[in-house]
Design a protein around this motif. Sequence first.
Motif, PDB file in Angstrom:
ATOM      1  N   LEU A  76       0.723  -1.241  -0.104  1.00 34.13           N
ATOM      2  CA  LEU A  76      -0.034   0.162  -0.023  1.00 34.13           C
ATOM      3  C   LEU A  76       0.757   1.287  -0.060  1.00 34.13           C
ATOM      4  CD1 LEU A  76      -3.104  -0.782   2.380  1.00 34.13           C
ATOM      5  CD2 LEU A  76      -3.101   0.023   0.030  1.00 34.13           C
ATOM      6  N   ALA A  77       2.083   1.307   0.611  1.00 33.83           N
ATOM      7  CA  ALA A  77       2.686   2.466   0.909  1.00 33.83           C
ATOM      8  C   ALA A  77       3.575   2.613  -0.345  1.00 33.83           C
ATOM      9  CB  ALA A  77       3.967   2.213   2.124  1.00 33.83           C
ATOM     10  N   VAL A  78       3.998   1.941  -1.256  1.00 39.00           N
ATOM     11  CA  VAL A  78       4.551   2.095  -2.554  1.00 39.00           C
ATOM     12  C   VAL A  78       4.277   1.831  -3.719  1.00 39.00           C
ATOM     13  CG1 VAL A  78       6.917   2.107  -3.568  1.00 39.00           C
ATOM     14  CG2 VAL A  78       6.990   2.422  -0.982  1.00 39.00           C
ATOM     15  N   LEU A  79       3.953   0.203  -3.633  1.00 39.53           N
ATOM     16  CA  LEU A  79       3.644  -0.395  -4.994  1.00 39.53           C
ATOM     17  C   LEU A  79       2.226   0.130  -5.406  1.00 39.53           C
ATOM     18  CD1 LEU A  79       4.738  -4.014  -4.270  1.00 39.53           C
ATOM     19  CD2 LEU A  79       6.076  -2.389  -5.684  1.00 39.53           C
ATOM     20  N   TRP A  80       1.207   0.281  -4.688  1.00 37.24           N
ATOM     21  CA  TRP A  80      -0.116   0.582  -5.035  1.00 37.24           C
ATOM     22  C   TRP A  80      -0.116   1.906  -5.616  1.00 37.24           C
ATOM     23  CZ3 TRP A  80      -4.378  -1.014  -7.086  1.00 37.24           C
ATOM     24  CH2 TRP A  80      -5.393  -0.631  -6.915  1.00 37.24           C
ATOM     25  N   ILE A  81       0.424   2.905  -5.112  1.00 34.25           N
ATOM     26  CA  ILE A  81       0.664   4.424  -5.472  1.00 34.25           C
ATOM     27  C   ILE A  81       1.508   4.465  -6.648  1.00 34.25           C
ATOM     28  CG2 ILE A  81       1.724   6.429  -4.944  1.00 34.25           C
ATOM     29  CD1 ILE A  81       1.676   5.799  -1.946  1.00 34.25           C
ATOM     30  N   THR A  82       2.695   3.774  -7.038  1.00 35.44           N
ATOM     31  CA  THR A  82       3.428   3.816  -8.056  1.00 35.44           C
ATOM     32  C   THR A  82       2.727   3.096  -9.288  1.00 35.44           C
ATOM     33  OG1 THR A  82       5.434   3.759  -6.547  1.00 35.44           O
ATOM     34  CG2 THR A  82       5.584   3.656  -8.932  1.00 35.44           C
ATOM     35  N   PHE A  83       2.176   1.977  -9.247  1.00 33.30           N
ATOM     36  CA  PHE A  83       1.738   1.588 -10.020  1.00 33.30           C
ATOM     37  C   PHE A  83       0.448   2.254 -10.782  1.00 33.30           C
ATOM     38  CE2 PHE A  83       2.157  -3.193  -8.597  1.00 33.30           C
ATOM     39  CZ  PHE A  83       3.613  -3.130  -8.991  1.00 33.30           C
ATOM     40  N   ASN A  84      -0.351   2.990  -9.930  1.00 33.95           N
ATOM     41  CA  ASN A  84      -1.665   3.744 -10.302  1.00 33.95           C
ATOM     42  C   ASN A  84      -0.866   5.116 -11.203  1.00 33.95           C
ATOM     43  OD1 ASN A  84      -3.562   2.020  -9.870  1.00 33.95           O
ATOM     44  ND2 ASN A  84      -3.088   2.483  -7.760  1.00 33.95           N
ATOM     45  N   ALA A  85       0.032   5.703 -10.618  1.00 33.76           N
ATOM     46  CA  ALA A  85       0.656   6.859 -10.994  1.00 33.76           C
ATOM     47  C   ALA A  85       1.210   6.706 -12.414  1.00 33.76           C
ATOM     48  CB  ALA A  85       1.747   7.518 -10.090  1.00 33.76           C
ATOM     49  N   GLY A 132       3.314  11.372  -4.263  1.00 29.21           N
ATOM     50  CA  GLY A 132       4.640  10.764  -3.617  1.00 29.21           C
ATOM     51  C   GLY A 132       4.812   9.505  -4.041  1.00 29.21           C
ATOM     52  N   GLY A 133       5.480   8.623  -3.081  1.00 27.27           N
ATOM     53  CA  GLY A 133       5.696   7.216  -3.417  1.00 27.27           C
ATOM     54  C   GLY A 133       6.237   7.035  -4.570  1.00 27.27           C
ATOM     55  N   GLY A 134       7.368   7.762  -5.038  1.00 27.73           N
ATOM     56  CA  GLY A 134       8.090   7.387  -6.509  1.00 27.73           C
ATOM     57  C   GLY A 134       7.418   7.632  -7.808  1.00 27.73           C
ATOM     58  N   SER A 135       6.227   8.274  -7.531  1.00 25.59           N
ATOM     59  CA  SER A 135       5.282   8.586  -8.823  1.00 25.59           C
ATOM     60  C   SER A 135       6.081   9.896  -9.570  1.00 25.59           C
ATOM     61  CB  SER A 135       3.921   8.830  -8.557  1.00 25.59           C
ATOM     62  OG  SER A 135       3.890   9.764  -7.415  1.00 25.59           O
ATOM     63  N   PRO A 136       6.729  11.013  -8.897  1.00 24.84           N
ATOM     64  CA  PRO A 136       7.229  12.066  -9.265  1.00 24.84           C
ATOM     65  C   PRO A 136       8.499  11.632  -9.999  1.00 24.84           C
ATOM     66  CG  PRO A 136       6.754  12.557  -7.148  1.00 24.84           C
ATOM     67  CD  PRO A 136       6.407  11.216  -7.403  1.00 24.84           C
ATOM     68  N   ILE A 137       9.182  10.570  -9.621  1.00 27.54           N
ATOM     69  CA  ILE A 137      10.450  10.101 -10.400  1.00 27.54           C
ATOM     70  C   ILE A 137      10.153   9.518 -11.636  1.00 27.54           C
ATOM     71  CG2 ILE A 137      12.266   8.628 -10.351  1.00 27.54           C
ATOM     72  CD1 ILE A 137      12.024   9.115  -7.085  1.00 27.54           C
ATOM     73  N   ALA A 138       9.070   8.705 -11.378  1.00 26.63           N
ATOM     74  CA  ALA A 138       8.673   7.679 -12.669  1.00 26.63           C
ATOM     75  C   ALA A 138       8.089   8.875 -13.927  1.00 26.63           C
ATOM     76  CB  ALA A 138       7.990   6.942 -12.308  1.00 26.63           C
ATOM     77  N   LEU A 362      -9.542   2.078   1.147  1.00 26.38           N
ATOM     78  CA  LEU A 362     -10.540   2.973   0.240  1.00 26.38           C
ATOM     79  C   LEU A 362      -9.704   4.535   0.558  1.00 26.38           C
ATOM     80  CD1 LEU A 362     -12.666   3.764  -1.484  1.00 26.38           C
ATOM     81  CD2 LEU A 362     -14.001   4.063   0.888  1.00 26.38           C
ATOM     82  N   ALA A 363      -9.303   4.756   1.436  1.00 27.23           N
ATOM     83  CA  ALA A 363      -8.579   6.064   1.638  1.00 27.23           C
ATOM     84  C   ALA A 363      -7.229   6.105   1.411  1.00 27.23           C
ATOM     85  CB  ALA A 363      -8.694   6.720   3.064  1.00 27.23           C
ATOM     86  N   ALA A 364      -6.471   4.978   0.687  1.00 23.65           N
ATOM     87  CA  ALA A 364      -5.159   5.103   0.453  1.00 23.65           C
ATOM     88  C   ALA A 364      -4.959   6.101  -0.699  1.00 23.65           C
ATOM     89  CB  ALA A 364      -4.584   3.651   0.149  1.00 23.65           C
ATOM     90  N   THR A 365      -3.691   6.569  -0.784  1.00 23.16           N
ATOM     91  CA  THR A 365      -3.222   7.363  -1.818  1.00 23.16           C
ATOM     92  C   THR A 365      -3.323   6.417  -3.001  1.00 23.16           C
ATOM     93  OG1 THR A 365      -1.781   8.460  -0.417  1.00 23.16           O
ATOM     94  CG2 THR A 365      -1.326   8.575  -2.680  1.00 23.16           C
ATOM     95  N   GLY A 366      -2.789   5.378  -3.079  1.00 29.07           N
ATOM     96  CA  GLY A 366      -2.936   4.427  -4.304  1.00 29.07           C
ATOM     97  C   GLY A 366      -4.210   4.278  -4.902  1.00 29.07           C
ATOM     98  N   THR A 367      -5.217   4.140  -3.818  1.00 27.12           N
ATOM     99  CA  THR A 367      -6.706   3.907  -4.366  1.00 27.12           C
ATOM    100  C   THR A 367      -7.246   5.356  -5.095  1.00 27.12           C
ATOM    101  OG1 THR A 367      -7.135   2.454  -2.527  1.00 27.12           O
ATOM    102  CG2 THR A 367      -8.897   3.644  -3.582  1.00 27.12           C
ATOM    103  N   LEU A 368      -6.891   6.433  -4.446  1.00 25.09           N
ATOM    104  CA  LEU A 368      -7.196   7.713  -5.018  1.00 25.09           C
ATOM    105  C   LEU A 368      -6.615   7.832  -6.436  1.00 25.09           C
ATOM    106  CD1 LEU A 368      -7.286  10.148  -1.867  1.00 25.09           C
ATOM    107  CD2 LEU A 368      -9.059   8.908  -2.794  1.00 25.09           C
ATOM    108  N   LEU A 369      -5.546   7.464  -6.405  1.00 25.62           N
ATOM    109  CA  LEU A 369      -4.824   7.421  -7.855  1.00 25.62           C
ATOM    110  C   LEU A 369      -5.428   6.276  -8.896  1.00 25.62           C
ATOM    111  CD1 LEU A 369      -1.055   7.721  -6.874  1.00 25.62           C
ATOM    112  CD2 LEU A 369      -2.434   9.388  -8.099  1.00 25.62           C
TER     113      LEU A 369
END
Length: 547
Positions: A76-85, A132-138, A362-369
């Motif tokens: 949830l902290a990294v992968l779910w955010i980065t995949f969706n970004a 965050g979570g690496g999405s700006p880098i990618a 539901l509230a996770a950053t990755g879910t919102l992305l």
Amino acid sequence: MYTQNLNPTGSLTLSALLASLPLLALLVALGVFKWRAHWAGTAALLISIAIAMGVYHMPLGETLNSGVFGAALSVLAVLWITFNAIWIYNLTVKSGHFAVLRRSFAAISDDRRIQSIVIAFSFGALLESLAGGGSPIAICAVMLIAIDFSPLKAATVALVANTAPVAFGGLGNPITIMGQVTDLPAADFGAMAGRQVSLLAIFVPFVLVGIVDGWKGVREVWPAALTCGLSFGIAQFVFSNFVNYKLCDIFGALVSAIAVILLNKVWQPKQVRVQAPKVIAGGAGEDPAFTRRVGAPGGDSRRDVLLAFAPYAVVVVLFSLAQLPGISDALNAPTITFNWPGLHVLSQAGKPVSVAYKLNWLAATGTLLFISGVITAIVLRLKPAVAARTYIETLRQFGWAILTILLVFALSYIMNLSGQISTLGLWLAQAGVFFAFLSPVVGWFGVAVTGTDAGSNALFAKLQVTAAEQLHANPILFGAANTSGGVMAKMISPQNLAIGTAAVGEVGAEGLLFRRVFGWSAVFLLAMCVLVFLQSTPVLGWMRVGG
């Protein structure tokens, strides 16, 4: 039940040396031997397991379970955010609107050095503030490739740019966690961090231009670099100290981008560096990221441009709405929090160490992305089958980077729960008044291991405050130093290196990328150490929050 012993050898120096071996192995494997990140992560993980069991006497079951717990947290902290970004970015490529976005950024200036600071620094800060979570880098790395950067140079620029905004990334999440862990006002930590990283922000655009075109380039476009860095730093300082620390990166990003655009209307560099766009590694001249498939040949219409920026507008609006009290409560209502099964750890003082897993699906950053991606697909009129197929392609794009992230999070939690991280912190705290100089180093180590400033604050916030109390120093200063020092390690953390190489199609080149950014990480860290030390003395004591 495992009870931590922070000095298992009887000599704190020896214990700290042994505790540091996994981190040293990780850095040497990446920087000296140029190993791939997943192999370096594997070696460091095995060493940390051996230290946890052989030196700290942590049972095998607890040790392995700590690693599984850390890996699970990374989902949830990294992968779910980065995949969706990255999925959102890939959707814009599929629709042809990324090419419009690239041309829109090119319209800011004909000079790719100026384009690079607007994309990597300003636009990257906006992405960092929201996700965050690496999405700006990618995302920024791929956008830089579109304006004629080689893959590794694009990743280098994106990583170095992802510094000053990190302290307030994810709508100030690192600062919020600092307040939660220490029971001190988060706003005070935000204000103090704003008096540190806002100074760093002034210099980052100069470094980016230097990476892009050497110091000759810096001499040619220094007005743009100064405008970008100074406007961002001022906005970050003002919002962190007088408005709301959660908003300072959003407004810093917007203010700096607008400032550069306005500057470009009255000033341009004498020597313009611009070339025809190159293709992504392995791509062809018809690569959809570059080909005009949307808009008339004569130029992009206002509607085309609005649609190109629409995905990021969707992200801004959705994340802003998610912060409203009623909506935030609704999103957090289904959250499930539970202690990780089979994992029972006591601190050296006999208090339970938190092993809570917060499943805020539901509230996770990755879910919102993810929701932003669904809306993006609708806005860009992509068929559901195309959007789904693009998501699968996005997952395949990361490959070994997924394993790297899982391994490094497993490493960080074995080191944390066994007591290795705390041993290093206690050893550094022995420096007495000189600890003010070393305080940012603690945060730097935390981010190097966890990959996030929030993770570093969760590990070391209490240690920083405790050290300050023992030294009769300012706890707000030391806590903020943990955050500000940590941002310098974002560029060298294995999971962010893995995200960067995966995004530009250079998986396996993490060691080479590490060597390119490590020097800048060290220089920035040294500067922050000097600043914090001076802030602890009468020289810059007037900058402290709370005296």
